[in-house]
Design a protein around this motif. Structure first.
Motif, PDB file in Angstrom:
ATOM      1  N   UNK A  15     -16.058   5.082  -6.157  1.00 16.35           N
ATOM      2  CA  UNK A  15     -17.269   5.079  -6.973  1.00 16.35           C
ATOM      3  C   UNK A  15     -16.969   4.960  -8.459  1.00 16.35           C
ATOM      4  N   UNK A  16     -15.862   5.505  -8.912  1.00 18.87           N
ATOM      5  CA  UNK A  16     -15.533   5.437 -10.333  1.00 18.87           C
ATOM      6  C   UNK A  16     -14.210   4.738 -10.564  1.00 18.87           C
ATOM      7  N   UNK A  17     -13.515   4.425  -9.526  1.00 14.82           N
ATOM      8  CA  UNK A  17     -12.136   3.973  -9.623  1.00 14.82           C
ATOM      9  C   UNK A  17     -11.996   2.588 -10.253  1.00 14.82           C
ATOM     10  N   UNK A  18     -11.055   2.493 -11.124  1.00 14.09           N
ATOM     11  CA  UNK A  18     -10.623   1.218 -11.693  1.00 14.09           C
ATOM     12  C   UNK A  18      -9.126   1.106 -11.461  1.00 14.09           C
ATOM     13  N   UNK A  19      -8.717   1.391 -10.207  1.00 14.36           N
ATOM     14  CA  UNK A  19      -7.309   1.428  -9.865  1.00 14.36           C
ATOM     15  C   UNK A  19      -7.033   0.427  -8.749  1.00 14.36           C
ATOM     16  N   UNK A  20      -5.972  -0.356  -8.912  1.00 14.17           N
ATOM     17  CA  UNK A  20      -5.484  -1.227  -7.850  1.00 14.17           C
ATOM     18  C   UNK A  20      -4.204  -0.603  -7.311  1.00 14.17           C
ATOM     19  N   UNK A  21      -4.165  -0.374  -5.990  1.00 17.33           N
ATOM     20  CA  UNK A  21      -2.993   0.216  -5.362  1.00 17.33           C
ATOM     21  C   UNK A  21      -3.091  -0.029  -3.862  1.00 17.33           C
ATOM     22  N   UNK A  22      -2.022   0.263  -3.135  1.00 15.92           N
ATOM     23  CA  UNK A  22      -2.002   0.122  -1.689  1.00 15.92           C
ATOM     24  C   UNK A  22      -2.387   1.465  -1.072  1.00 15.92           C
ATOM     25  N   UNK A  23      -3.600   1.587  -0.495  1.00 15.49           N
ATOM     26  CA  UNK A  23      -4.031   2.872   0.053  1.00 15.49           C
ATOM     27  C   UNK A  23      -3.207   3.330   1.258  1.00 15.49           C
ATOM     28  N   UNK A  24      -2.416   2.441   1.841  1.00 18.11           N
ATOM     29  CA  UNK A  24      -1.525   2.850   2.928  1.00 18.11           C
ATOM     30  C   UNK A  24      -0.262   3.506   2.363  1.00 18.11           C
ATOM     31  N   UNK A  25       0.010   3.304   1.091  1.00 23.41           N
ATOM     32  CA  UNK A  25       1.227   3.798   0.452  1.00 23.41           C
ATOM     33  C   UNK A  25       0.967   5.055  -0.381  1.00 23.41           C
ATOM     34  N   UNK A  26      -0.171   5.110  -1.091  1.00 25.58           N
ATOM     35  CA  UNK A  26      -0.468   6.200  -2.012  1.00 25.58           C
ATOM     36  C   UNK A  26      -1.894   6.701  -1.865  1.00 25.58           C
ATOM     37  N   UNK A  27      -2.083   7.982  -2.174  1.00 30.53           N
ATOM     38  CA  UNK A  27      -3.401   8.523  -2.485  1.00 30.53           C
ATOM     39  C   UNK A  27      -3.446   8.550  -4.007  1.00 30.53           C
ATOM     40  N   UNK A  28      -4.562   8.150  -4.581  1.00 29.12           N
ATOM     41  CA  UNK A  28      -4.662   8.017  -6.036  1.00 29.12           C
ATOM     42  C   UNK A  28      -5.942   8.684  -6.523  1.00 29.12           C
ATOM     43  N   UNK A 142       5.558   0.166 -11.918  1.00 26.60           N
ATOM     44  CA  UNK A 142       6.314  -0.852 -11.189  1.00 26.60           C
ATOM     45  C   UNK A 142       7.681  -0.319 -10.808  1.00 26.60           C
ATOM     46  N   UNK A 143       8.129  -0.711  -9.621  1.00 32.53           N
ATOM     47  CA  UNK A 143       9.484  -0.397  -9.191  1.00 32.53           C
ATOM     48  C   UNK A 143      10.111  -1.680  -8.659  1.00 32.53           C
ATOM     49  N   UNK A 144      11.242  -2.059  -9.234  1.00 30.21           N
ATOM     50  CA  UNK A 144      11.948  -3.280  -8.823  1.00 30.21           C
ATOM     51  C   UNK A 144      11.023  -4.497  -8.775  1.00 30.21           C
ATOM     52  N   UNK A 145      10.144  -4.613  -9.764  1.00 28.10           N
ATOM     53  CA  UNK A 145       9.248  -5.762  -9.854  1.00 28.10           C
ATOM     54  C   UNK A 145       7.999  -5.660  -9.004  1.00 28.10           C
ATOM     55  N   UNK A 146       7.871  -4.632  -8.159  1.00 26.84           N
ATOM     56  CA  UNK A 146       6.686  -4.448  -7.324  1.00 26.84           C
ATOM     57  C   UNK A 146       5.720  -3.502  -8.030  1.00 26.84           C
ATOM     58  N   UNK A 147       4.457  -3.916  -8.145  1.00 21.41           N
ATOM     59  CA  UNK A 147       3.443  -3.071  -8.755  1.00 21.41           C
ATOM     60  C   UNK A 147       3.021  -2.014  -7.734  1.00 21.41           C
ATOM     61  N   UNK A 148       3.195  -0.740  -8.096  1.00 20.69           N
ATOM     62  CA  UNK A 148       2.781   0.359  -7.231  1.00 20.69           C
ATOM     63  C   UNK A 148       1.319   0.716  -7.475  1.00 20.69           C
ATOM     64  N   UNK A 149       0.913   0.694  -8.731  1.00 17.24           N
ATOM     65  CA  UNK A 149      -0.499   0.844  -9.066  1.00 17.24           C
ATOM     66  C   UNK A 149      -0.758   0.308 -10.457  1.00 17.24           C
ATOM     67  N   UNK A 150      -2.011  -0.045 -10.678  1.00 11.34           N
ATOM     68  CA  UNK A 150      -2.482  -0.416 -12.009  1.00 11.34           C
ATOM     69  C   UNK A 150      -3.861   0.223 -12.172  1.00 11.34           C
ATOM     70  N   UNK A 151      -4.015   1.003 -13.237  1.00 18.01           N
ATOM     71  CA  UNK A 151      -5.267   1.733 -13.473  1.00 18.01           C
ATOM     72  C   UNK A 151      -5.802   1.410 -14.852  1.00 18.01           C
ATOM     73  N   UNK A 152      -7.099   1.148 -14.912  1.00 17.97           N
ATOM     74  CA  UNK A 152      -7.744   0.782 -16.169  1.00 17.97           C
ATOM     75  C   UNK A 152      -8.708   1.877 -16.612  1.00 17.97           C
ATOM     76  N   UNK A 153      -8.677   2.155 -17.912  1.00 18.93           N
ATOM     77  CA  UNK A 153      -9.592   3.102 -18.534  1.00 18.93           C
ATOM     78  C   UNK A 153     -10.309   2.390 -19.663  1.00 18.93           C
ATOM     79  N   UNK A 154     -11.564   2.738 -19.865  1.00 14.89           N
ATOM     80  CA  UNK A 154     -12.336   2.201 -20.976  1.00 14.89           C
ATOM     81  C   UNK A 154     -12.476   3.317 -21.999  1.00 14.89           C
ATOM     82  N   UNK A 155     -11.734   3.199 -23.100  1.00 10.40           N
ATOM     83  CA  UNK A 155     -11.802   4.185 -24.174  1.00 10.40           C
ATOM     84  C   UNK A 155     -12.959   3.787 -25.079  1.00 10.40           C
TER      85      UNK A 155
END
Length: 174
Positions: A15-28, A142-155
């Motif tokens: 509902x508020x998330x501006x995060x790209x990640x793999x939900x099978x890999x992480x809870x965010x 990022x780890x070894x060139x793989x993006x683990x997550x990317x999160x955006x905030x609007x300041x």
């Protein structure tokens, strides 16, 4: 920037998330909180301060939002938990943002670890006026060139998020 791995349960909320990640890999979890005292620091030469501060325990997000007022003592960031307990050492955490008013800095980075047996937080606190710049702020892990997550905030300005601004600056709302 502040970071510390600690065990907590996380809930992802689209509902508020501006995060790209793999939900099978992480809870965010993405959110905002009023600054809490740090208990130490770690060298981080790729940041403006040259260090990241460490928390004794993971602070609770007081607001689960990606909208952050540009006022002193506001902190915002991402909590992650590896769902299978895998550790991710050598993660490059990069924060990009609009140019700081005095230095023009637009990028900060440091190396950290995520996952393992606990939860990790990567957060930023507005400590000095130069940092309080409205616009898009992005955390990227990022780890070894793989993006683990990317999160955006609007300041935004304090007027655009008055409840958070007032609570963190100690100003009454009425």
């Amino acid at each position: 920037m502040r970071a510390l791995p600690v065990l907590l349960c996380l809930i992802a909320s689209p509902a508020f998330s501006e995060v790209d990640y793999d939900p099978a890999q992480f809870a965010v979890e993405q959110g905002v909180f009023c600054d809490v005292p740090s208990v130490g620091e770690m060298e981080a030469p790729g940041t403006v301060a040259g260090k990241i501060e460490l928390f004794e325990t993971i602070p609770e997000f007081q607001w689960q939002t990606n909208v952050v007022p540009a006022v002193p003592d506001v902190s915002f960031g991402i909590k992650t938990e590896s769902l299978d307990g895998a550790a991710y050492p050598g993660v490059v955490l990069t924060l990009t943002h609009p140019p700081f008013t005095e230095t023009g800095t637009t990028r900060q980075a440091y190396v950290t670890s995520l996952g393992g047996t606990g939860t990790s937080i990567n957060a930023y606190t507005f400590d000095v006026p130069e940092e309080q710049v409205p616009g898009l702020w992005t955390f990227r892990a990022e780890q070894n060139g793989e993006v683990l997550y990317e999160a955006r905030f609007r300041v935004v300005t304090a007027a655009e998020a008055p409840e958070i601004a007032a609570m963190c600056e100690g100003i009454p709302l009425s």
